[in-house]
Scaffold this active site. Sequence first.
Site, PDB file in Angstrom:
ATOM      1  N   ARG A 176       0.973  -1.186   0.145  1.00 38.61           N
ATOM      2  CA  ARG A 176       0.132   0.012  -0.098  1.00 38.61           C
ATOM      3  C   ARG A 176       0.880   1.203  -0.020  1.00 38.61           C
ATOM      4  O   ARG A 176       1.880   1.300   0.782  1.00 38.61           O
ATOM      5  CB  ARG A 176      -0.730  -0.228   1.259  1.00 38.61           C
ATOM      6  CG  ARG A 176      -2.045   0.783   1.192  1.00 38.61           C
ATOM      7  CD  ARG A 176      -2.909   0.588   2.394  1.00 38.61           C
ATOM      8  NE  ARG A 176      -2.400   1.168   3.493  1.00 38.61           N
ATOM      9  CZ  ARG A 176      -2.985   1.532   4.720  1.00 38.61           C
ATOM     10  NH1 ARG A 176      -4.333   1.061   4.699  1.00 38.61           N
ATOM     11  NH2 ARG A 176      -2.475   1.917   5.556  1.00 38.61           N
TER      12      ARG A 176
ATOM     13  N   THR B 116      -0.401   7.579  -1.041  1.00 34.71           N
ATOM     14  CA  THR B 116      -1.874   7.391  -1.548  1.00 34.71           C
ATOM     15  C   THR B 116      -2.954   6.427  -0.984  1.00 34.71           C
ATOM     16  O   THR B 116      -4.110   6.548  -1.189  1.00 34.71           O
ATOM     17  CB  THR B 116      -1.648   7.221  -3.220  1.00 34.71           C
ATOM     18  OG1 THR B 116      -1.362   5.855  -3.174  1.00 34.71           O
ATOM     19  CG2 THR B 116      -0.950   8.167  -3.938  1.00 34.71           C
TER      20      THR B 116
ATOM     21  N   ASP C  98       1.442  -2.677  12.080  1.00 28.15           N
ATOM     22  CA  ASP C  98       1.680  -2.878  10.869  1.00 28.15           C
ATOM     23  C   ASP C  98       2.085  -4.416  10.791  1.00 28.15           C
ATOM     24  O   ASP C  98       2.951  -4.918  11.449  1.00 28.15           O
ATOM     25  CB  ASP C  98       2.999  -2.300  10.200  1.00 28.15           C
ATOM     26  CG  ASP C  98       3.226  -2.589   8.706  1.00 28.15           C
ATOM     27  OD1 ASP C  98       3.293  -1.676   8.127  1.00 28.15           O
ATOM     28  OD2 ASP C  98       3.599  -3.812   8.622  1.00 28.15           O
TER      29      ASP C  98
ATOM     30  N   ASP D 274       5.301  -5.731   9.304  1.00 22.36           N
ATOM     31  CA  ASP D 274       6.602  -5.281  10.113  1.00 22.36           C
ATOM     32  C   ASP D 274       6.515  -6.314  11.422  1.00 22.36           C
ATOM     33  O   ASP D 274       7.572  -6.489  12.007  1.00 22.36           O
ATOM     34  CB  ASP D 274       6.568  -3.934  10.699  1.00 22.36           C
ATOM     35  CG  ASP D 274       6.952  -3.020   9.619  1.00 22.36           C
ATOM     36  OD1 ASP D 274       7.783  -3.378   8.480  1.00 22.36           O
ATOM     37  OD2 ASP D 274       6.609  -1.897   9.729  1.00 22.36           O
TER      38      ASP D 274
END
Length: 209
Positions: A104, A108, A200, A203
């Site tokens: 992603r 944006t 995340d 991560d």
Amino acid sequence: MSKVIVFDHPLIKHKLTFIRDINTGSKEFRELVTEISTLMGYEVTRNMPLKEIEIETPMGKTKSQVIAGKKVGLVPILRAGLGMVDGMLNLLPAARVGHIGLYRDPETFKPVEYYCKLPQDVSERELILLDPMLATGGSAVAAIQFLKDRGAKSIKLVNLIAAPEGIEAVQNAHPDVDIYVASIDERLDDHKYIVPGLGDAGDRLFGTK
Ligand code: PRP
Ligand code: URA
């Protein structure tokens, strides 16, 4: 309209608590994602068709049931979807595994494709698309379209944590795809991260930042 199946099993809720916890390190995080994926896989495969075959037990001949119907394909969305593959393979060891690489864009929030390798007979398989997080839904909507463009006819989406916005986006774009989630969380923050979520997922799985 597609169905949304939300899991309420106590073991899944318990394990989810620990993957959300900021103090859970990558090793334990990976193990828990695998365990939750196996538990979810049990429900995702509930409606698999069966056929009867004849076997011989030590007591004599009998008829008994085995899985019939279409073969399965697992498709993790890289990177974070990789964390769910082993858990599903525990239940479906003969499944083929395809990979779709999407990330992603942090500005944006739109998905960017960088890799795709799928089994050749994708149109003949029941596909199970794997990604721990369904946030805006952009990645899942794009991955499903990707699979359909290559002939896929049967797709289920499996996420650990979803935002209401992501579910709505998938349902609007792909009303034929059922969504299996362990939790529907409150909302997205300004960076389109799920709150409370788990941060995340990629991560946390792989120890990157
Ligand atoms: C995460 C996650 C999903 C996506 C969800 O991947 O694993 O693929 O974001 O967000 P969306 O619903 O708004 O599209 P990310 O882009 O962080 O890539 P990674 O798995 O490589 O870390
Ligand atoms: N991707 C993640 O890994 N986590 C979120 O909360 C949203 C997108």
